[in-house]
Scaffold this active site. Structure first.
Site, mmCIF file in Angstrom:
data_model
loop_
_atom_site.group_PDB
_atom_site.id
_atom_site.type_symbol
_atom_site.label_atom_id
_atom_site.label_comp_id
_atom_site.label_asym_id
_atom_site.label_seq_id
_atom_site.Cartn_x
_atom_site.Cartn_y
_atom_site.Cartn_z
ATOM 1 N N SER A 112 0.819 -1.202 0.000
ATOM 2 C CA SER A 112 0.000 0.000 0.000
ATOM 3 C C SER A 112 0.860 1.261 0.000
ATOM 4 O O SER A 112 1.734 1.420 -0.846
ATOM 5 C CB SER A 112 -0.967 -0.038 1.190
ATOM 6 O OG SER A 112 -1.965 0.944 1.059
ATOM 7 N N HIS A 150 -7.734 -5.198 -0.846
ATOM 8 C CA HIS A 150 -6.499 -4.459 -0.632
ATOM 9 C C HIS A 150 -5.672 -4.980 0.545
ATOM 10 O O HIS A 150 -4.442 -5.085 0.442
ATOM 11 C CB HIS A 150 -6.825 -2.975 -0.428
ATOM 12 C CG HIS A 150 -5.631 -2.093 -0.346
ATOM 13 N ND1 HIS A 150 -4.779 -1.879 -1.410
ATOM 14 C CD2 HIS A 150 -5.141 -1.363 0.687
ATOM 15 C CE1 HIS A 150 -3.820 -1.050 -1.049
ATOM 16 N NE2 HIS A 150 -4.011 -0.729 0.217
ATOM 17 N N ASP A 174 -8.873 -3.238 -6.432
ATOM 18 C CA ASP A 174 -8.854 -4.088 -5.240
ATOM 19 C C ASP A 174 -9.714 -3.516 -4.118
ATOM 20 O O ASP A 174 -9.524 -3.840 -2.962
ATOM 21 C CB ASP A 174 -7.417 -4.308 -4.747
ATOM 22 C CG ASP A 174 -6.768 -3.040 -4.201
ATOM 23 O OD1 ASP A 174 -7.427 -1.978 -4.179
ATOM 24 O OD2 ASP A 174 -5.588 -3.105 -3.786
#
Length: 469
Positions: free
Chosen positions: A50, A424, A371
């Site tokens: 991320s 995610h 995602d």
């Protein structure tokens, strides 16, 4: 009891920010060097996730740069120490939901909650959970600014186009690896249909999100006069920057009607000048004309892959590992709130829904493939095209690979969050992703994994982006 002190990012000046940054990056550098030394000289595999993807991109530039701006490792440090960087869910080019978060401190989840229980979020009993309090707090989180979309209209599309074209949100897409020529042609035709224009990141009104740009009457907000109404200040429990804009400033924002990735920056400077002034010292969102320009030696450019070069490490590999198959926030339909001095004047219009089963507009939010947090365009473009082969962003020709994981929800409760999830965060429990990482850590290359594995339209969409490489 000792009183705890909370240091907000806006209290940290540029010097102190750099000092804290250098201390953190120095520890990363030392840890990597130690791992290489204790493993008999074997290079490391780095696995950022991320926002960490952006910060490790920053690290690779920092570690090469001479002191005092950088870590002084030299131009060959990454080549000597890193075998592969396996980025998971990387928002390389930012995420649109960062825009809605900064603009109105909401995204799909908040908007849906408001629609189910109108007025609840604004009641005094929830005083410390209201959006006004959230906005005052989150606008001190300068790190959020690293997620603002990068590359402007060139990457994200303009008023009349977007790379993804028309995306069918209701039909399970065919796997690209199995597509016949006729299927691929049909998909291209669908993406070129008029109907969804993701380039309009913010539209004021559902009709504005759809109609041809020549029919949109816009009034430029940038010269609008701001001004608060001092007589009403005592009525507001929480004071935000919106109250400094006054009625005229708020109306000017809505009258501009359509905002693309380029005009979004001007919008945020207009509605959140304090935040943007602080953040612009540390982050940038453009596309470099000349990467050899000395200005790009400053760290504010190092987390933007369009304004920095990858290290001189031709034997290193870079992977983009991310989930697909989940509707992901890409653009928004907004409205002015009912007249109320103390509330945030803009809201996602949850009554805005598209027509037909294949519509990507639901509850005021346009969705694309991704995602659930990062759209495919942001996660995949650099490895699909921007860094593919020798480009000005990848002068040493580091091999890049895309590994997509088609989302499948858990089959039963025993699977927990799912072993085939593409979401995610939950993707880190995806068995296929874990296998790819373990194989690379054990010595495999991207070619050993089978090269790219792609289910989305990232390569087609990348072809539509006219970026000098």
């Amino acid at each position: 009891m000792r009183k705890k002190t909370c240091i907000w990012p806006h209290m940290i000046g540029d010097y102190h920010f750099k000092t804290l940054r250098d201390q953190t990056l120095s520890r990363i550098k030392s840890n990597i060097e130690l791992m290489v030394t204790t493993s008999g000289g074997n290079k490391v595999v780095v696995i950022p996730h991320s926002m960490g993807v952006l910060y490790f991109l920053h690290f690779m530039k920092w570690v090469e740069a001479p002191a005092p701006m950088g870590g002084g490792g030299g131009s060959d440090w990454c080549a000597k120490h890193i075998k592969a960087v396996m980025n998971i869910g990387g928002p390389f080019l930012g995420v649109p939901k960062a825009v809605s978060g900064l603009f109105s401190v909401e995204a799909r989840d908040i908007a849906v909650a408001r629609a189910f229980a109108p007025g609840v979020l604004d009641k005094d009993v929830f005083k410390f959970q209201t959006l006004q309090h959230m906005m005052r707090m989150t606008r001190t989180w300068d790190s959020t600014m690293s997620m603002i979309p990068k590359g402007g209209d060139t990457i994200w599309g303009g008023v009349d186009w977007s790379p993804e074209g028309f995306f069918n949100c209701s039909t399970k897409r065919s796997k690209n690896v199995d597509m016949t020529t006729s299927e691929l042609t049909a998909v291209r035709d669908l993406e070129n249909r008029a109907g969804v224009n993701y380039g309009r990141l913010i539209s004021f009104g559902k009709d504005v999100a759809k109609i041809h740009s020549s029919k949109i009457e816009r009034t430029d907000f940038r010269g609008a006069v701001k001004g608060r109404n001092p007589s009403n200040t005592s009525n507001c429990d929480v004071w935000t920057e919106y109250h400094d804009m006054g009625v005229g400033g708020v109306k000017a924002v809505a009258d501009y009607k359509v905002y693309t990735a380029s005009s979004i920056l001007d919008l945020l400077y207009f509605v959140a000048p304090k935040l943007m002034k602080r953040g612009s010292a540390h982050f940038s969102y453009g596309i470099a004309d000349n990467l050899d320009d000395p200005k790009y030696q400053h760290y504010r450019y190092w987390s933007n892959p369009l304004e920095t070069k990858l290290p001189n490490a031709p034997d290193m590999e870079i992977y983009s590992l991310y989930g697909v198959g989940i509707p992901t926030e890409r653009a928004y339909v907004y409205k002015l709130t009912p007249t109320s001095e103390c509330y945030i004047p803009f809201q996602i219009d949850t009554s805005a829904d598209g027509e037909g089963e294949d519509s990507c507009l639901k509850g005021g939010v346009f969705s694309a493939d991704g995602d659930e947090t990062v759209p495919v365009l942001s996660a995949g473009y650099m490895c699909a095209k921007g860094w593919r082969g020798k480009t000005r962003f990848n002068p040493s020709g580091i091999n890049t690979y895309i590994r997509e994981y088609d989302h499948a929800p858990p089959a039963n409760l025993l699977e927990g969050r799912g072993t085939q999830s593409g979401a995610h965060v939950d993707i880190m429990g995806n068995f296929a992703l874990i296998e790819d990482i373990i194989r690379v850590a054990a010595g495999a290359t991207g070619e050993d994994l089978g090269g790219d594995r792609v289910y989305s339209g990232i390569f087609r969409w990348s072809e539509k982006i006219q970026l000098q490489l």
